[in-house]
Structure formats: structure tokens, C-alpha cells
Design a protein around this motif. Structure first.
Motif, PDB file in Angstrom:
ATOM      1  N   UNK A  81       0.833  -1.198   0.000  1.00 17.95           N
ATOM      2  CA  UNK A  81       0.000   0.000   0.000  1.00 17.95           C
ATOM      3  C   UNK A  81       0.874   1.257   0.000  1.00 17.95           C
ATOM      4  N   UNK A  82       0.486   2.233  -0.830  1.00 12.59           N
ATOM      5  CA  UNK A  82       1.199   3.499  -0.890  1.00 12.59           C
ATOM      6  C   UNK A  82       0.476   4.541  -0.045  1.00 12.59           C
ATOM      7  N   UNK A  83       1.259   5.459   0.492  1.00  9.22           N
ATOM      8  CA  UNK A  83       0.653   6.520   1.309  1.00  9.22           C
ATOM      9  C   UNK A  83      -0.176   7.468   0.441  1.00  9.22           C
ATOM     10  N   UNK A  84      -1.305   7.885   0.994  1.00  8.18           N
ATOM     11  CA  UNK A  84      -2.196   8.832   0.318  1.00  8.18           C
ATOM     12  C   UNK A  84      -2.069  10.182   1.012  1.00  8.18           C
ATOM     13  N   UNK A  85      -1.849  11.244   0.217  1.00 12.02           N
ATOM     14  CA  UNK A  85      -1.648  12.581   0.790  1.00 12.02           C
ATOM     15  C   UNK A  85      -2.846  13.497   0.601  1.00 12.02           C
ATOM     16  N   UNK A  86      -3.869  13.000  -0.077  1.00 13.24           N
ATOM     17  CA  UNK A  86      -5.041  13.837  -0.350  1.00 13.24           C
ATOM     18  C   UNK A  86      -6.229  13.277   0.433  1.00 13.24           C
ATOM     19  N   UNK A  87      -6.838  14.078   1.256  1.00 16.99           N
ATOM     20  CA  UNK A  87      -8.019  13.658   1.991  1.00 16.99           C
ATOM     21  C   UNK A  87      -7.951  14.090   3.444  1.00 16.99           C
ATOM     22  N   UNK A  88      -9.011  13.791   4.156  1.00 18.80           N
ATOM     23  CA  UNK A  88      -9.072  14.111   5.585  1.00 18.80           C
ATOM     24  C   UNK A  88      -8.298  13.068   6.396  1.00 18.80           C
ATOM     25  N   UNK A  89      -7.768  13.548   7.501  1.00 22.32           N
ATOM     26  CA  UNK A  89      -7.017  12.645   8.377  1.00 22.32           C
ATOM     27  C   UNK A  89      -7.896  12.105   9.490  1.00 22.32           C
ATOM     28  N   UNK A  90      -7.398  11.075  10.187  1.00 19.34           N
ATOM     29  CA  UNK A  90      -8.073  10.510  11.353  1.00 19.34           C
ATOM     30  C   UNK A  90      -7.001  10.075  12.364  1.00 19.34           C
ATOM     31  N   UNK A  91      -7.295  10.316  13.639  1.00 16.83           N
ATOM     32  CA  UNK A  91      -6.447   9.778  14.712  1.00 16.83           C
ATOM     33  C   UNK A  91      -7.008   8.392  15.081  1.00 16.83           C
ATOM     34  N   UNK A  92      -6.147   7.382  15.072  1.00 11.03           N
ATOM     35  CA  UNK A  92      -6.652   6.043  15.429  1.00 11.03           C
ATOM     36  C   UNK A  92      -5.770   5.431  16.511  1.00 11.03           C
TER      37      UNK A  92
END
Length: 377
Positions: free
Chosen positions: A268-279
Motif C-alpha cells: 500500500x502506498x501513502x495517500x496525501x489527499x483527503x481528511x485525516x483521522x487519529x486512530x
């Protein structure tokens, strides 16, 4: 005539006196220690007379004085005596005599001892009274019966043994959910969302002690993503997995996640576009919270093999002021399934045949004893 008789009588008397003159064997002073004994050995000729004298120089008593013909024929004994004078013992046959002095008190005793002999005739006056010690071995035989192997007989037995006949790898997608996490300004809603996760339970058939089939989790992987771009990257990772699928196995639409679970290599590649989430993935162990994994991401993936059983919680936090988010979480477990069977086989064994036999075992005993100086075996 009277004069002749007188002369003959006097001659016989003088001759008798000369023939009975005592010969000194030993005259010595010995100390008998407290609660101990001293022993002297001398040899005597047949017909000898033993003259024995003893005195304790301080007049104290000696518990026991004994004279015996070796080995155990007692000829004289006296108890609690301090003095014995001119005790005469007749020797019936050539033998060694033992002179024993026992002191039972807590103080020593000093004794003057004199031992003499009177031989039967002049020819025996030079008899050597010194003893010598002889060591002899006696052999006796002990007979016993023992079972002895005389031959072997061959026999073929049919037996069974438990063998591992099959090992399978199973991929189990045990969690696949999209969780809504509200924004800070959502009326009456929380910015936190929590979900419970249970790892696949290990199974043992018929029981864990002696199973014939087991299914156990060895590792698991997860993927977490927010928004459309994350989901597109998830699908692209599955498409990029073109080799190794036949070995790893695949789940429909989740082959990249299965590959991560078993190999630890993420496609899986990192995605830089979109909203973040703390998990945060966490559980309770021994009454304390343990963190399994955590992050602040748009998308993330990981593999775990240190915790493979039980329950844990997924906690999501949205720090967006006005927009809620949808968080996609997928988890895949790697399970190893083992199968055993009872396999029959034949084993050739040799059975010993016994019979009873009699054996003779020598028993050698050694003894040491005193003899007269002229002793010959």
C-alpha cells in the motif's frame, strides 16, 4: 645301703629341680589406656607350664585379665584385680596363647608383666615363643539360578502412530467496516468513535491436549483509510499483486492485505489527499491498558503477531472542525490449519527367549591369624 638310697633320692630331686627351671619369655611394663585393651601373643610347646605374674604399680584395679589358647579357648580370667602372682597354666598342645588386659576406667593403668615357661625337658628349652602372623584366603562357592537369554524370536507387530499429514494456510477477513466519525461542531455528536474487535478464536479438535485438527492465528494485518483516494489506492494495491498469489492465497479484493499479513511487506502506498483521522488500537491486559498501534493518518497499514487472541478496541478521533469523516477499516488474519491422522505401520521386533541356568560364584574371604614360629603350612 641307706647311704646309697639317700644319694639316689637327692640326685633325682636335684635333676627334677634343674629340669623345671623357668625360662623368661617377657618381662615388661605396659600402659593400658582408658577404656581400651592391650594384647600380647606368645607360642608354647606341648607340655609347657606357663607362669604368669602381673601387678598394677599404683595398686589400681584392672577390669579384666584373660589368658586364652588362640583363638578362643579361655584358660584363665580374673576381674577387677590389681595383682596376680605365679599363676600356672598347663599347655596340653603346641599353640599360641593370647594375654589380654582390659581397662574400663577413664584413667590409664600401668602394669608390670612377667611371663615364663617351664619346658618338659631340656631339649625344649630353646623353643621359640615368638609368633608370626599368617594371611590365608578361603574360597567358598555360592550357587544361584539366573534367567539367561538363549535365543531370539522375530515377530512383526502392526502399530499406529500419529502423523501430521496436512498443513493449510487460511486467510480470514474478520473485520470490514466503515465507521462514521463526527466533527467538532456536530450537534449532540462525539468526535470519538469506538468499535470492538475480536480476533478469530483458535480451535482444537477434539481437544487441545491431543488434537487431530488445529486452527491457530499466527498473525494479522490491518488497513485504515479515509476518503475516496484511500479506497482507490487500496484497490490499486490489490491489482499490483501479480506474483505470489498462488503461494500466499487470496481473498476477493483483499489479496494485498493477505500478503501483508503473511509476509510483513506492505504494497500500500501513502495517500496525501483527503481528511485525516487519529486512530488507536488498544486492549486491557492484567488490568492495564496496552496500545497495539496508533497514528494520525489519511491511510495506514500494519502487521501484528505479538497479540493473536482476544478482544481489543478501535478508537477513532476526528479533529475536523465542521466535516465528519467515514473511516474504512479492514483486517485479515493468517490461520494455520494442521491435520493429523493415525497411520498404520509394521514393526519387526525381536523377542528374547529365556531359560534358567545355574551359576557358581566364588566368595573369597581373607583371614589373618598368629601361629608358632615353626609353623609350616
Amino acid at each position: 645301703m641307706k647311704i646309697k638310697i639317700f644319694l639316689i633320692t637327692n640326685f633325682l630331686t636335684i635333676n627334677l629341680i634343674l629340669s623345671q627351671a623357668p625360662i623368661d619369655i617377657t618381662e615388661q611394663t605396659i600402659k593400658v589406656k582408658a577404656v581400651s585393651e592391650e594384647v600380647l601373643y606368645f607360642g608354647f610347646e606341648e607340655g609347657d607350664q606357663i607362669i604368669f605374674n602381673i601387678s598394677e604399680i599404683n595398686g589400681k584395679e584392672i577390669k579384666e585379665v584373660e589368658i586364652m589358647e588362640f583363638p578362643s579357648s579361655s584358660k584363665f580370667s580374673d576381674f577387677k584385680t590389681s595383682k596376680i602372682e605365679n599363676k600356672i597354666i598347663n599347655v596340653n598342645s603346641k599353640a599360641v596363647y593370647k594375654f589380654r588386659f582390659y581397662n574400663s576406667s577413664l584413667g590409664g593403668r600401668i602394669c608390670k608383666i612377667k611371663i615364663q615357661r617351664i619346658p618338659t625337658n631340656e631339649n625344649l628349652k630353646d623353643f621359640n615363643t615368638t609368633v608370626k602372623w599368617v594371611t590365608e584366603q578361603d574360597t567358598t562357592w555360592n550357587s544361584y539360578t539366573k534367567d539367561v537369554i538363549v535365543r531370539y524370536e522375530s515377530k512383526t507387530d502392526q502399530k499406529t502412530r500419529k502423523e501430521l499429514v496436512r498443513v493449510d494456510t487460511i486467510f480470514n477477513q474478520f473485520f470490514d467496516k466503515i465507521l462514521r466519525v463526527h466533527s467538532e461542531t456536530a450537534f449532540g455528536k462525539s468526535q470519538y468513535t469506538t468499535a470492538s474487535v475480536e480476533l478469530p478464536v483458535n480451535s482444537y479438535f477434539p481437544d487441545k491436549i491431543n488434537p487431530y485438527k488445529t486452527v491457530e492465528v499466527i498473525s494479522w494485518s490491518y488497513w485504515i483509510g479515509v476518503g475516496q483516494k484511500s479506497e482507490e489506492e487500496y484497490e490499486n494495491a490489490n491489482k499490483r499483486l501479480t506474483s505470489g498469489i498462488s503461494t500466499v492465497g487470496s481473498l476477493t479484493g483483499n489479496s494485498a492485505l493477505a500478503s501483508l499479513a503473511i509476509t510483513g511487506i506492505s504494497l500500500f502506498r501513502n495517500v496525501n489527499i483527503g481528511d485525516n483521522v487519529h486512530y488507536k488500537f488498544y486492549g486491557i491486559q492484567n488490568g492495564k491498558e496496552i496500545i497495539i498501534d496508533y497514528g494520525n493518518v489519511i491511510s495506514a497499514s500494519g502487521r501484528k503477531d505479538n497479540i493473536t487472541q482476544g478482544l481489543f478496541a478501535v478508537q477513532l478521533y476526528n479533529d475536523n472542525f465542521k466535516d465528519g469523516i467515514n473511516v474504512n477499516i479492514k483486517m485479515v488474519a493468517v490461520q494455520i490449519q494442521k491435520t493429523w491422522e493415525e497411520i498404520s505401520y509394521y514393526e519387526k521386533i525381536e523377542i528374547p527367549i529365556y531359560e534358567k541356568q545355574i551359576f557358581n560364584e566364588p566368595i573369597i574371604s581373607t583371614r589373618k591369624f598368629p601361629v608358632t614360629f615353626d609353623y609350616k603350612k
